[in-house]
Design an enzyme around this catalytic site. Structure first.
Site, short mmCIF file in Angstrom:
data_model
loop_
_atom_site.label_atom_id
_atom_site.label_comp_id
_atom_site.label_asym_id
_atom_site.label_seq_id
_atom_site.Cartn_x
_atom_site.Cartn_y
_atom_site.Cartn_z
N HIS A 46 0.85 -1.18 0.00
CA HIS A 46 0.00 0.00 0.00
C HIS A 46 0.89 1.24 0.00
CE1 HIS A 46 -3.84 -1.95 1.86
NE2 HIS A 46 -3.31 -2.71 0.90
N GLU A 48 0.92 3.87 1.84
CA GLU A 48 1.39 4.27 3.16
C GLU A 48 2.56 3.40 3.63
OE1 GLU A 48 -1.72 3.54 2.13
OE2 GLU A 48 -3.18 4.23 3.60
N CYS A 76 -6.10 1.80 5.81
CA CYS A 76 -6.70 0.56 6.28
C CYS A 76 -6.09 0.21 7.65
CB CYS A 76 -6.44 -0.56 5.28
SG CYS A 76 -4.71 -1.11 5.24
N CYS A 79 -2.22 -0.23 7.51
CA CYS A 79 -1.47 1.02 7.35
C CYS A 79 -1.63 1.94 8.55
CB CYS A 79 -1.92 1.72 6.07
SG CYS A 79 -1.55 0.75 4.58
#
Length: 148
Positions: A46, A48, A76, A79
């Site tokens: 992801h 992040e 999420c 993260c």
């Protein structure tokens, strides 16, 4: 946030979910990334997570106490947890994710009672543009899948 949004556009151009993240230390952007889960075939890739790893390498420490994270969608739980563990000082995100958001949407990892680190959270910078980008991406994905 504009730089994070530009990263989201880069994600779109690589057929990735258009999420972008930037980490700033003092007045300098020290990392920026976009989602790469499809290309990397890695569920942890992801925006992040990649930005946090890059920032830690840049600073030379896993503690990002003086850093601010900008991301185009609510992180999420994975993260959000990584952001808390990295001790990021502030997190700004564009729009909420009521299904999978980890910073107030579905759960609130930043405010666990016994946690020794609670980043400040801000929501809404470039909300409309970021939300429309993600919505358009998934609409195209659905119409493309329906035509196959």
């Amino acid at each position: 946030m504009q730089h994070a949004y530009n990263e989201a556009i880069n994600a779109w151009n690589q057929d990735e979910v258009p999420i972008g993240a930037v980490i700033r230390h003092k007045e300098e952007i020290i990392s920026s990334a976009h989602n790469q889960t499809r290309g990397q075939k890695d569920p942890t890739a992801h925006a992040e997570m990649i930005a946090i790893t890059m920032a830690a390498k840049h600073i030379g420490d896993w503690r990002l106490n003086e850093c601010i994270l900008y991301v185009t969608k609510e992180p999420c739980p994975m993260c959000a947890g990584a952001s808390v563990m990295a001790r990021i000082k502030k997190i700004h995100y564009s729009f909420e994710d009521p299904k999978m958001g980890g910073l107030g949407g579905a759960t609130s990892l930043h405010s666990l009672e016994l946690s020794n680190h609670k980043p400040k959270i801000s929501v809404g910078i470039m909300r409309q543009e970021s939300m429309e980008l993600v919505q358009a991406f998934f609409q195209l994905q659905r119409s493309s899948n329906a035509n196959n």
